[in-house]
Scaffold this motif. Structure first.
Motif, PDB file in Angstrom:
ATOM      1  N   PHE A 366      23.928 -72.180  15.162  1.00 34.36           N
ATOM      2  CA  PHE A 366      24.819 -73.241  14.672  1.00 34.36           C
ATOM      3  C   PHE A 366      25.035 -74.302  15.751  1.00 34.36           C
ATOM      4  O   PHE A 366      26.130 -74.834  15.899  1.00 34.36           O
ATOM      5  CB  PHE A 366      26.169 -72.649  14.248  1.00 34.36           C
ATOM      6  N   ARG A 368      24.284 -77.251  15.883  1.00 28.40           N
ATOM      7  CA  ARG A 368      24.660 -78.583  15.401  1.00 28.40           C
ATOM      8  C   ARG A 368      26.177 -78.746  15.326  1.00 28.40           C
ATOM      9  O   ARG A 368      26.684 -79.867  15.378  1.00 28.40           O
ATOM     10  CB  ARG A 368      24.061 -78.846  14.011  1.00 28.40           C
ATOM     11  N   ASP A 369      26.891 -77.647  15.202  1.00 27.97           N
ATOM     12  CA  ASP A 369      28.342 -77.696  15.052  1.00 27.97           C
ATOM     13  C   ASP A 369      29.092 -77.141  16.251  1.00 27.97           C
ATOM     14  O   ASP A 369      30.286 -77.392  16.404  1.00 27.97           O
ATOM     15  CB  ASP A 369      28.762 -76.917  13.788  1.00 27.97           C
ATOM     16  N   LYS A 419      27.946 -71.613   3.159  1.00 26.74           N
ATOM     17  CA  LYS A 419      27.412 -72.969   3.244  1.00 26.74           C
ATOM     18  C   LYS A 419      25.892 -72.899   3.123  1.00 26.74           C
ATOM     19  O   LYS A 419      25.231 -72.211   3.903  1.00 26.74           O
ATOM     20  CB  LYS A 419      27.811 -73.629   4.561  1.00 26.74           C
TER      21      LYS A 419
END
Length: 460
Positions: A366, A368-369, A419
């Motif tokens: 993850f 990107r976050d 998600k």
């Protein structure tokens, strides 16, 4: 206005469009619709997409006949079938009354393409080169179970048709044709040789007395994951119950799927630099073919950067087959009952899928976050998922010395927010029951977690 690609928007004002694999799928679909509606007058695309894009045009221009083939490890001439396939886009009867095909090539290749266009030379079959793999697939499917059915199956192929039309091209002498006009004996010989080779590789069992074929687990795995026969031979020789990380990567690098990868002199400097950044040992060094493949595999998992065009192309070719090869090796270890090696290969399957090393924190997927700084702190402090799950938000924030970032979504149970861009259509787990002292798998099951699916209880 529907695209964020500035080049695409700028070219549209001039009636031009571009189409290649590096674009977003939404941009590719938008370009296809605009060209089909006539809003784009000229569409520039790569050769590969020119074969597959189902868009009619009045004029098709092939600019240059040299294309880079990663499988061949270099440049090759565009084949006649490719030329005819691309030209087939021009002047579709239901869309246009006429069409034009223009080919731009070097002067020394001009006579070659003129001769191919006018002479219509016959196309010979290449099926014999992959006869073992295809026979294994048929046996795994259950459509071929004995020698008689295999010979009948081969008789339906284009190979057998061309064998009868042009026997010399397939190593069949005229004396054999006179003695056996139907080529039944040669047909049986081809099947027998392939069956013996598959039996030796343990991909199937061949009873020569009865002529029966029996599929094995190894043959099913090879068929399911499209693993070549020669690769299975390599794995039979190199795959062991206990292997290190570098030995696994080296074994994968010896796969025949990568046999056409070449080592070029102009790549050596970048390969040597990249080798120093690889976390695992490069067996054979950067100057060997297998060493180069090992470097590119490690760069792919590490998400490393590559500058050379040829290395970028080779890396893309390797990464396209890497996931299925790792999955096949996992299945092989699983069917052999090697619990330690099964868990080890499953870690590398996830490493290839998510491009993170097994020793790195799982939350790196993850990135990107979650910032790289936070991820590094989690790794430096040994904050595993089990530990984070039992901690409060403020404790997590204090651990990474970043209080606003204390909240972390964990993939432990279905109790999380689903998600699609993170989890896809499903999340899958292998459930293994093993005897630690014997390193033996006792029971196994596969669990797929779908969106909104309730927890499932397993009983062993």
């Amino acid at each position: 206005m529907k695209s964020r690609n500035r080049e695409l928007v700028g070219l549209f004002d001039s009636g031009l469009g571009i189409h290649h694999a590096g674009m977003l799928r939404s941009d590719r679909g938008l370009t296809e619709r605009l060209f089909a509606d006539g809003l784009l007058k000229v569409l520039v695309c790569t050769a590969t997409l020119a074969w597959g894009v189902n868009l009619p045009a009045h004029t098709v221009v092939i600019k240059g006949t040299q294309i880079y083939d990663p499988k061949a490890g270099g440049w090759r001439d565009l084949g006649m079938l490719d030329v005819m396939q691309i030209f087939g886009r021009a002047g579709r009867p239901q869309f246009d009354k006429s069409g034009e095909g223009i080919i731009i090539t070097s002067h020394d290749k001009l006579s070659h393409y003129l001769r191919l266009l006018t002479s219509q030379l016959p196309i010979e079959s290449q099926f014999i080169n992959s006869l073992k793999d295809n026979l294994n697939a048929e046996v795994a499917l259950g459509t071929v179970t004995n020698m008689k059915e295999a010979c009948a199956w081969l008789g339906y192929t284009y190979l057998f048709i061309r064998m009868k039309m042009n026997p010399l091209a397939y190593g069949i002498g005229w004396d054999e044709v006179v003695a056996d006009p139907s080529l039944g004996l040669k047909q049986r010989a081809f099947i027998t040789d392939a069956a013996r080779a598959l039996d030796k590789a343990k991909m199937m069992r061949f009873d020569e007395k009865s002529g029966n074929f029996y599929c094995t687990e190894l043959g099913r795995i090879a068929s399911h994951f499209y693993i070549q026969y020669s690769s299975v031979e390599t794995y039979n020789e190199m795959l062991k119950r206990h292997m290190s990380d570098s030995e696994v990567i080296d074994m994968v690098a010896h796969s025949s799927e990568f046999e056409n990868i070449l080592v070029r002199e102009e790549e050596q400097m970048e390969l040597e630099t990249s080798a120093r950044e690889c976390p695992l040992e490069i067996k054979g060094g950067s100057s060997s073919k297998h060493g180069k493949i090992s470097i590119l595999i490690q760069l792919y998992i590490s998400r490393g950067s590559i500058d050379s065009f040829s290395l970028i192309s080779d890396a893309a070719y390797i990464s396209a087959s890497l996931a299925r090869i790792m999955r096949a090796l996992f299945e092989i270890c699983l069917r052999r009952g090697w619990s330690e090696m099964t868990a080890f290969m499953l870690e590398y399957c996830k490493a290839v899928d998510r491009q993170i090393w097994p020793h790195q924190h799982p939350l790196r997927q993850f990135d990107r976050d979650i910032s790289l700084e936070i991820l590094r702190k989690l790794e430096d402090r040994g904050a595993e998922l089990d530990r984070l799950y039992d901690m409060e938000e403020k404790d997590i924030g204090a651990l990474i010395r970043y209080l606003p970032g204390g909240k972390v979504d964990l993939l432990i149970t279905p109790d999380f927010t689903w998600k699609d861009r993170f989890h896809g259509a499903a999340q899958r787990w292998w459930i293994l029951v093993e005897v630690l002292c014997l390193l033996q798998v006792l029971l196994l099951d596969h669990f797929s977690l779908l969106q909104f699916k309730v927890p499932v209880q397993f009983s062993f």
